[in-house]
Design an enzyme around this catalytic site. Structure first.
Site, PDB file in Angstrom:
ATOM      1  CE  LYS A  40     -12.662   2.900 -10.904  1.00  0.00           C
ATOM      2  NZ  LYS A  40     -12.684   1.520 -11.180  1.00  0.00           N
ATOM      3  CE  LYS A  56      -0.280  13.182   0.064  1.00  0.00           C
ATOM      4  NZ  LYS A  56       0.651  12.684   1.083  1.00  0.00           N
ATOM      5  CD  GLU A  57      -9.862  12.728  -4.697  1.00  0.00           C
ATOM      6  OE1 GLU A  57      -9.705  11.936  -5.652  1.00  0.00           O
ATOM      7  OE2 GLU A  57     -10.605  13.704  -4.756  1.00  0.00           O
TER       8      GLU A  57
END
Length: 98
Positions: free
Chosen positions: A21, A8-9
């Protein structure tokens, strides 16, 4: 080492106009392999209609065992971002052509 690692980022910074980004891994992935913190910076620099440069930077904090696999981070992360960037840029190009 598995080729694909689930994680999960969280995007910590997004600049759509400059194609920048910044992402922080918050669960799983390299954190499960001994990294305490992992942040990835990507910038896509357009070099004409058919090419671009992807500039990246990776900051991490890890235990001694994880340091030995740190060199694999760029290739695994970039493999994903290159595919995503290519698909996105081709979509934009096709939409502007219509």
């Amino acid at each position: 080492m598995p080729k694909h690692i689930s994680a999960k980022e969280k995007f910590t910074s997004i600049h759509d106009e400059k194609y920048i980004k910044e992402v922080e891994v918050i669960e799983g992935g390299f954190l499960n392999l001994g990294f305490n913190q992992l942040q990835v910076y990507f910038e896509i620099i357009e070099k004409g209609e058919e090419s671009c440069i992807i500039k990246s930077k990776i900051d991490y904090n890890a235990n001694e065992e994880a340091i030995s696999i740190a060199s694999t981070i760029p290739s695994l992360q970039l493999e994903v971002i290159v595919v995503v960037a290519k698909d996105y840029l081709l979509k934009i190009k096709n939409e502007s052509a219509n």
